[in-house]
Structures are given as C-alpha cells and as structure tokens.
Scaffold this motif. Sequence first.
Motif, short mmCIF file in Angstrom:
data_model
loop_
_atom_site.label_atom_id
_atom_site.label_comp_id
_atom_site.label_asym_id
_atom_site.label_seq_id
_atom_site.Cartn_x
_atom_site.Cartn_y
_atom_site.Cartn_z
N GLU A 61 0.84 -1.20 0.00
CA GLU A 61 0.00 0.00 0.00
C GLU A 61 0.88 1.25 0.00
O GLU A 61 1.94 1.29 0.63
CB GLU A 61 -0.91 0.01 1.24
CG GLU A 61 -1.74 -1.25 1.43
CD GLU A 61 -2.89 -1.36 0.45
OE1 GLU A 61 -3.14 -0.38 -0.28
OE2 GLU A 61 -3.54 -2.43 0.41
N LYS A 70 -2.44 3.66 -5.57
CA LYS A 70 -2.84 3.22 -4.23
C LYS A 70 -2.02 2.03 -3.74
O LYS A 70 -1.94 1.78 -2.53
CB LYS A 70 -4.33 2.83 -4.24
CG LYS A 70 -5.26 3.99 -4.59
CD LYS A 70 -5.16 5.09 -3.55
CE LYS A 70 -6.13 6.22 -3.88
NZ LYS A 70 -6.00 7.35 -2.91
N SER A 71 -1.44 1.29 -4.68
CA SER A 71 -0.70 0.10 -4.28
C SER A 71 0.26 -0.33 -5.38
O SER A 71 0.11 0.05 -6.54
CB SER A 71 -1.67 -1.05 -3.96
OG SER A 71 -2.46 -1.36 -5.10
#
Length: 245
Positions: A61, A70-71
Amino acid sequence: MVKGTAYENMNQVEGQENLFGTLLSENVIGVIHDHYITFYLDMDIDGSDNSFVNVNIKRQETSPGESPRKSYLKAVRNVAKTEKDAQIQLKLYDPSEFHVINPTKKTRVGNPVGYKVVPGGTAASLLDHEDPPQKRGAFTNNQIWVTPYNRSEQWAGGLFVYQSHGEDTLDVWSERDRPIENKDIVVWYTLGFHHIPCQEDFPIMPTVSSSFDLKPVNFFESNPILRAPPYFEKDLPVCRPAYSA
C-alpha cells in the motif's frame, strides 16, 4: 470408474437421491473421482546443492500523498530451511513463484541461477485425511513438496501402494522436517483434476490433459533466443498455388 445400478433412466431416480456420479448408460453409473500424477524433479541446478525459494507476491500500500497509485506489487523471497517450509498448497489470491536456485552460482549482475516450477490447472483432494484411500494418497495433501535426496524415496505413494496403510508415503517422509537449504534436494509436484463423468466419457474416455512448466529464472545472462541464427527469406516456407487458371 463405473458401478452397476438398477436405473436405466434418470426419471427413475427419486427426489434428491445422490448417485455419487452420473448415469452414463442403462444400468451404469460413472463414479465421481480424482486423477493425480506426481512428478519427481531432481533438478541439480548448476550443481547438486540447491535451495527452494517461495517468492510470494504481495501488495504494498502507498502512503497518503505519496503517489496517485494506491498500491504496488512486491516480491518477498522466503528460502525454505526445512521440509515443512516447502509444503505448498496453491492459493489463487496468495500467489507465489517457486524457484529452485543454486545460491553459490550467480549471474553477471548477482542473481542466483535457477529454474522455476510454474503450476498449471490442478486440483486438491477433498477426502478426509483419515480416509484409507487418502492415507495411501497423502502426497495429494500438498501440490508441492521438497525433500532431501534419498535413494529409497522415489515413489510418492511408497513401494506397495495398494497394500499401504499410509506408513510409507511422501507425507510421512516429509514429516521428519529434514534440512533442505543448500542441499541435494528433490521437488515433488502433483497435478490433478476432479472428474465428474459424463456420457461422452463412456465407454471410452477421451483424452484429458493437464500440465506444468519448468522455466529458467536468471539461469541465462539474457534471453537465450538472441544466440539463435537469424532467419533469412530463403529459410522461410513459401506458399504457392498448385496451379493457375
């Protein structure tokens, strides 16, 4: 794998009665069963002393404000120290690569040379572990096992499978939890499939196939196809009409 029955048509089967299979023909039921094949892989990657690495793919993350993303994906490499570290049950949402490496042999940029086992479509046994057939076939409890080389351990089901009570199987050997890091090791890979018979399987079952791959992972310094001689136009097949109108 069939059994006899008094039924000649499915309209004779009452309610929710379970046939544990499929009515294939008059008085014949094909029983639900599994097929498994275990491959014994004594790989010796650039020498006999190898290690097994479970390369687990994880989601990382991002921190707030770090990136529009986001990741990301990261690889966590876990070198198996003993046999139980290398008992693998495949999981779709917890993916891994399975490398056999020689930790003492490195590429030009420092990666250990190796090969990876790439699973294909396979299955896991649903039988109770104490069920007699499953005790004999306990090698299906995991899809991958790794053991130190032992000349007496060559067949995953032991020497006398049909007379076995499960005392001489890959599962029993692996419970000793012997060291396998940087040792002469054997990788055992089991592939299989569940089989709900259908009428097309009777009386002669058509071919059903499954497979896995062994692929180099940092074994070569670059793509080995670069060493192949180039194709020239004269080497290629030329399609010509058999006749012209």
